[in-house]
Each structure stands twice: as C-alpha cells, then as structure tokens.
Design a protein around this motif. Sequence first.
Motif, PDB file in Angstrom:
ATOM      1  N   ALA A   1       0.825  -1.194   0.000  1.00 46.62           N
ATOM      2  CA  ALA A   1       0.000   0.000   0.000  1.00 46.62           C
ATOM      3  C   ALA A   1       0.859   1.244   0.000  1.00 46.62           C
ATOM      4  N   ALA A   2       0.370   2.273  -0.696  1.00 49.75           N
ATOM      5  CA  ALA A   2       1.157   3.491  -0.849  1.00 49.75           C
ATOM      6  C   ALA A   2       1.349   4.207   0.477  1.00 49.75           C
ATOM      7  N   SER A   3       0.486   3.925   1.502  1.00 54.65           N
ATOM      8  CA  SER A   3       0.580   4.635   2.777  1.00 54.65           C
ATOM      9  C   SER A   3       1.627   4.041   3.704  1.00 54.65           C
ATOM     10  N   VAL A   4       2.232   2.912   3.339  1.00 50.40           N
ATOM     11  CA  VAL A   4       3.199   2.239   4.194  1.00 50.40           C
ATOM     12  C   VAL A   4       4.595   2.794   3.936  1.00 50.40           C
ATOM     13  N   GLU A   5       5.254   3.277   4.967  1.00 50.57           N
ATOM     14  CA  GLU A   5       6.612   3.778   4.837  1.00 50.57           C
ATOM     15  C   GLU A   5       7.583   2.600   4.732  1.00 50.57           C
ATOM     16  N   VAL A   6       8.474   2.664   3.752  1.00 48.07           N
ATOM     17  CA  VAL A   6       9.447   1.587   3.572  1.00 48.07           C
ATOM     18  C   VAL A   6      10.861   2.161   3.688  1.00 48.07           C
ATOM     19  N   PRO A   7      11.802   1.383   4.253  1.00 51.29           N
ATOM     20  CA  PRO A   7      13.193   1.848   4.327  1.00 51.29           C
ATOM     21  C   PRO A   7      13.750   2.063   2.927  1.00 51.29           C
ATOM     22  N   ALA A   8      14.522   3.119   2.757  1.00 54.98           N
ATOM     23  CA  ALA A   8      15.033   3.473   1.437  1.00 54.98           C
ATOM     24  C   ALA A   8      16.498   3.874   1.521  1.00 54.98           C
ATOM     25  N   LEU A   9      17.089   4.002   0.362  1.00 55.00           N
ATOM     26  CA  LEU A   9      18.496   4.391   0.229  1.00 55.00           C
ATOM     27  C   LEU A   9      18.581   5.541  -0.765  1.00 55.00           C
ATOM     28  N   GLU A  10      19.291   6.602  -0.381  1.00 52.95           N
ATOM     29  CA  GLU A  10      19.437   7.759  -1.273  1.00 52.95           C
ATOM     30  C   GLU A  10      20.823   7.728  -1.910  1.00 52.95           C
ATOM     31  N   LEU A  11      20.837   7.823  -3.252  1.00 56.72           N
ATOM     32  CA  LEU A  11      22.072   7.771  -4.017  1.00 56.72           C
ATOM     33  C   LEU A  11      22.177   9.005  -4.906  1.00 56.72           C
ATOM     34  N   ARG A  12      23.391   9.499  -5.042  1.00 58.40           N
ATOM     35  CA  ARG A  12      23.657  10.574  -6.010  1.00 58.40           C
ATOM     36  C   ARG A  12      24.429   9.953  -7.164  1.00 58.40           C
ATOM     37  N   ILE A  13      23.880  10.085  -8.373  1.00 57.56           N
ATOM     38  CA  ILE A  13      24.435   9.415  -9.545  1.00 57.56           C
ATOM     39  C   ILE A  13      24.801  10.475 -10.572  1.00 57.56           C
ATOM     40  N   SER A  14      26.056  10.459 -11.017  1.00 53.82           N
ATOM     41  CA  SER A  14      26.513  11.468 -11.978  1.00 53.82           C
ATOM     42  C   SER A  14      27.243  10.791 -13.132  1.00 53.82           C
ATOM     43  N   ILE A  15      27.168  11.414 -14.300  1.00 53.46           N
ATOM     44  CA  ILE A  15      27.830  10.862 -15.482  1.00 53.46           C
ATOM     45  C   ILE A  15      29.281  11.336 -15.509  1.00 53.46           C
ATOM     46  N   GLN A  16      30.165  10.372 -15.506  1.00 60.99           N
ATOM     47  CA  GLN A  16      31.600  10.646 -15.438  1.00 60.99           C
ATOM     48  C   GLN A  16      32.073  11.519 -16.601  1.00 60.99           C
ATOM     49  N   ASP A  17      32.879  12.526 -16.297  1.00 57.44           N
ATOM     50  CA  ASP A  17      33.531  13.412 -17.270  1.00 57.44           C
ATOM     51  C   ASP A  17      32.583  14.409 -17.929  1.00 57.44           C
ATOM     52  N   ALA A  18      31.302  14.400 -17.568  1.00 56.58           N
ATOM     53  CA  ALA A  18      30.378  15.378 -18.156  1.00 56.58           C
ATOM     54  C   ALA A  18      30.667  16.766 -17.590  1.00 56.58           C
ATOM     55  N   ASP A  19      30.738  17.757 -18.457  1.00 55.89           N
ATOM     56  CA  ASP A  19      31.024  19.125 -18.050  1.00 55.89           C
ATOM     57  C   ASP A  19      30.158  20.074 -18.886  1.00 55.89           C
ATOM     58  N   PRO A  20      29.151  20.705 -18.261  1.00 52.89           N
ATOM     59  CA  PRO A  20      28.779  20.701 -16.852  1.00 52.89           C
ATOM     60  C   PRO A  20      28.296  19.310 -16.384  1.00 52.89           C
ATOM     61  N   GLU A  21      28.329  19.108 -15.078  1.00 56.89           N
ATOM     62  CA  GLU A  21      27.968  17.814 -14.516  1.00 56.89           C
ATOM     63  C   GLU A  21      26.487  17.505 -14.770  1.00 56.89           C
ATOM     64  N   ILE A  22      26.223  16.265 -15.166  1.00 59.07           N
ATOM     65  CA  ILE A  22      24.858  15.761 -15.358  1.00 59.07           C
ATOM     66  C   ILE A  22      24.612  14.750 -14.242  1.00 59.07           C
ATOM     67  N   TRP A  23      23.659  15.046 -13.363  1.00 56.36           N
ATOM     68  CA  TRP A  23      23.480  14.179 -12.197  1.00 56.36           C
ATOM     69  C   TRP A  23      22.026  14.127 -11.739  1.00 56.36           C
ATOM     70  N   ARG A  24      21.725  13.058 -10.992  1.00 63.22           N
ATOM     71  CA  ARG A  24      20.415  12.878 -10.378  1.00 63.22           C
ATOM     72  C   ARG A  24      20.616  12.318  -8.973  1.00 63.22           C
ATOM     73  N   GLN A  25      19.745  12.705  -8.059  1.00 66.13           N
ATOM     74  CA  GLN A  25      19.751  12.150  -6.704  1.00 66.13           C
ATOM     75  C   GLN A  25      18.471  11.344  -6.537  1.00 66.13           C
ATOM     76  N   LEU A  26      18.612  10.030  -6.349  1.00 68.48           N
ATOM     77  CA  LEU A  26      17.478   9.119  -6.336  1.00 68.48           C
ATOM     78  C   LEU A  26      17.315   8.455  -4.985  1.00 68.48           C
ATOM     79  N   VAL A  27      16.059   8.248  -4.594  1.00 67.08           N
ATOM     80  CA  VAL A  27      15.716   7.487  -3.396  1.00 67.08           C
ATOM     81  C   VAL A  27      15.008   6.212  -3.858  1.00 67.08           C
ATOM     82  N   LEU A  28      15.582   5.053  -3.515  1.00 64.28           N
ATOM     83  CA  LEU A  28      15.050   3.764  -3.933  1.00 64.28           C
ATOM     84  C   LEU A  28      14.781   2.889  -2.715  1.00 64.28           C
ATOM     85  N   PRO A  29      13.803   1.989  -2.791  1.00 66.86           N
ATOM     86  CA  PRO A  29      13.582   1.063  -1.672  1.00 66.86           C
ATOM     87  C   PRO A  29      14.832   0.227  -1.415  1.00 66.86           C
ATOM     88  N   GLN A  30      15.132  -0.015  -0.155  1.00 66.90           N
ATOM     89  CA  GLN A  30      16.301  -0.818   0.162  1.00 66.90           C
ATOM     90  C   GLN A  30      16.175  -2.254  -0.347  1.00 66.90           C
TER      91      GLN A  30
END
Length: 416
Positions: A2-31
């Motif tokens: 159910a969408a109302s249930v809180e689940v443990p998650a992990l936050e990751l910052r993901i960036s593309i190597q050598d990209a200038d300017p930096e191309i990145w996303r910060q994602l929260v995924l279920p553990q």
Amino acid sequence: MAASVEVPALELRISIQDADPEIWRQLVLPQTATLAEAHEAIQVAFGWKNTHLYVFYGTGPDGKRRVITVLDDESPVGAESSAEVGLLELFDPSLPGRSPFEYEYDFGDSWTHEIDVVGPAELNGMTVRCTDGAMRGPIEDSGGVFGYANVVRVVGDQRHPEHREAVDWLELVTQERASAFDPTRFDLHAVNEDLRRLSRRLWPSEVTEADRETALAPILWFLSEAEPDGLPLTSAGYLKPAFVKHAMTALNWDDGWVSAGRVEVSTSPIRNLREQLQEWKLLRKYKDKLLLTPAARQLVGDPAGLWDYLVARLATPDNDAAAVLLPLIVHWELTGNEPPYGLMDQVIEAALHRAGLRITGDAPPYWAGQLYHEVSRGLHRIELWERPSWDRVSERLSDVGIKFLLDLQTRLGAGR
C-alpha cells in the motif's frame, strides 16, 4: 504494498563521469530493490532509452571484483544476474560517500555513472523518487560524453559547417525541434512523474474490480446494450444513427469528437469498437441485427472474465509478423521508449528479420506503419490511456493500462 506504508530506502547521487557541466540525479530507492530495478530507475531518471546493455561493476569489501548485469551467452565468466543482487549488497546507507561501484550503460558510447551514497531515507510505498539533479540527460547514441558535448556545440552554432546535419540528426532521434533543445534543462516534476509510472510497472498492485470496469467500460457498455435482443442495423449493415449518437453520449465521447457523431461510417470511435468486438468474437451479424456471441453472453456483466478473455485473445496473434511485433509494442508502451517515427520502419523490419521473416519486393509503401497500426489497434479499443486513445492530444498510459499490459506481457512471455 500500500502506498501509505513507509518503507526503508536508500538515497544515491548518480553522476555521469567526465560530463562538463555535470549531469546528475539524486534518487531514493527502496532498500529491497534489486540492481535490475535500480538500472530501470537510472534509465528513467536520465532519460535513457534502455536500448543497450549495462553493467554494475566494482570491488566488494572482500577485494573481489564483481560484475553484475543481465546474464546471457556473452556475459563474462563470473558475472552475476542483476535481478538477483540486492541494492544493499553494494551500497551501505550508513557509509556516505563515493561508492566503489559504478554503472556503465552502452558499451559502445560507454556512459559511466559514478554513484555516491547519500544515506538512509524513507519512501511512501514501493516507489522511486528523484530529489534533485541538473542538466538534461544526454542523447542516446551521440558518441559518449565528448560526442554529446560536440553535438551540443554544433547544434548551438548556426555557422558551423555541420550544423544542418547535426540538427537533422537531433530532431530525428529526439523528435524535438532543435530550436527548443536545451541541454541545461532539468524538470524535477517530469522526472518524478516518469518514476512514478516506472514504480507502477516494477511493483504493481493487484488488479481490482474497479480497474477492470475502468479499462473495459466501453466494451461492457456495448455488450450490455446488445443484450438480449441485439442491436438493429441499417440496410447497409451499419448501426443506426440514433444508437451511434446515444453511444457517443453514454460513453462521454461527444466532447472529444469533432463531428456530431450520428452516422457510424463517419464516427470512427463507434465503428472501430464495433468492428473490434466482432473480430474478438463477441458480436456477430445475423440478418438485420448485431447479436452477442455465446462467449459474450457469458461475459456480460463480468469484468474479470472479460479482462482475462481479452488478454488471452490479444496474446494469440493470427500471423507470425504480429507475433513478433506485439511484444515490442507492449514493451514500448510500458517503457515509453517507442522508436522515433522516422526510424520505426527500420526497427520493425530488423525485428522481423531477426525472427527469420523477410519482406517481399512487392510489399506496399509504408508497410511497416500499416503493420504497426494493425497489430496495435486492438489495444486501442480498451481504455488503457488517460484519455480515449483515439483522442491524439494525450496517449499516456494510465495506471490501469499499465496493469493490463503487464498481464498481457506475462501471457506473451508464457507463450514463448
């Protein structure tokens, strides 16, 4: 879950190597997510098309080199299946900082994504969320970081000798106007909307009675109108104008249709639905009426039975070409990764060739597009989109549509 249930998650910052300017996303995924599911999230967050191979690779705490990917006959010795490795096997929420593991997508262009652990988090149900990021995702097949940077430079320089060629290529593969192309644009809301849809596909909830009634509403209505005595037809074999008008109003299709919707031959939403119901063996012509078939009489007022019946019908195409193309169309709809219009013919022809089917020299012009519409038209008689599928303003899959196509995809896979 159910969408109302809180689940443990992990936050990751993901960036593309050598990209200038930096191309990145910060994602929260279920553990509890697997690396295969993390791969899907990265694809959506950066706008990749998921048309190439990928790998997670790095060194574990024990000093062992790990290569984690989709296993096939060409996988390196010792590679592990991404569907069987959990996110927490590689990334520890209690140890923020640069991870020893990276994600590489497209071994030709070699888009290497560096992954930083931000820390633990929580999610409201099994979903994926983007909390921040920067820059538009690169264009697929643009030659890697430096090739993409060159595309951006040339497209932005009208005096460059390769400007016209670069613009034509960009517009073909992105289906965007070059004048509107902005490599600095990052739309957090749009990314999260796409991730929400991905979550519905990765972790679907159970199909409910309300889901079935929503997706099948026009079909259920049509069958109920034909019960028990059938629908009268004109001498030419069409539904009578009074019924066509009644149908357009009852199905709430009047506002979206350009004409008054009274004559079936010029009211394609009704004509197409009626013809499809006949093709599905739910309606049949007899003398001057359109009658329910024996199968339809069992399914009137039974959304669950009708849902299963239509999944089974759609999963058994009546020719080899349709059997090859239908799984592709379902995949494209679920992922939103349909090939660009200008490349559709080539993609379809290549898929048929891989399956051992050849196109004869007397094939009509635009045969691939005709085949695409022939194979997909059955899907468009079901309410799988946020608006009626004949209304071309919007064709985004609804949550119910995702569930139906997942059922169909499972049935297609089981039939291989």
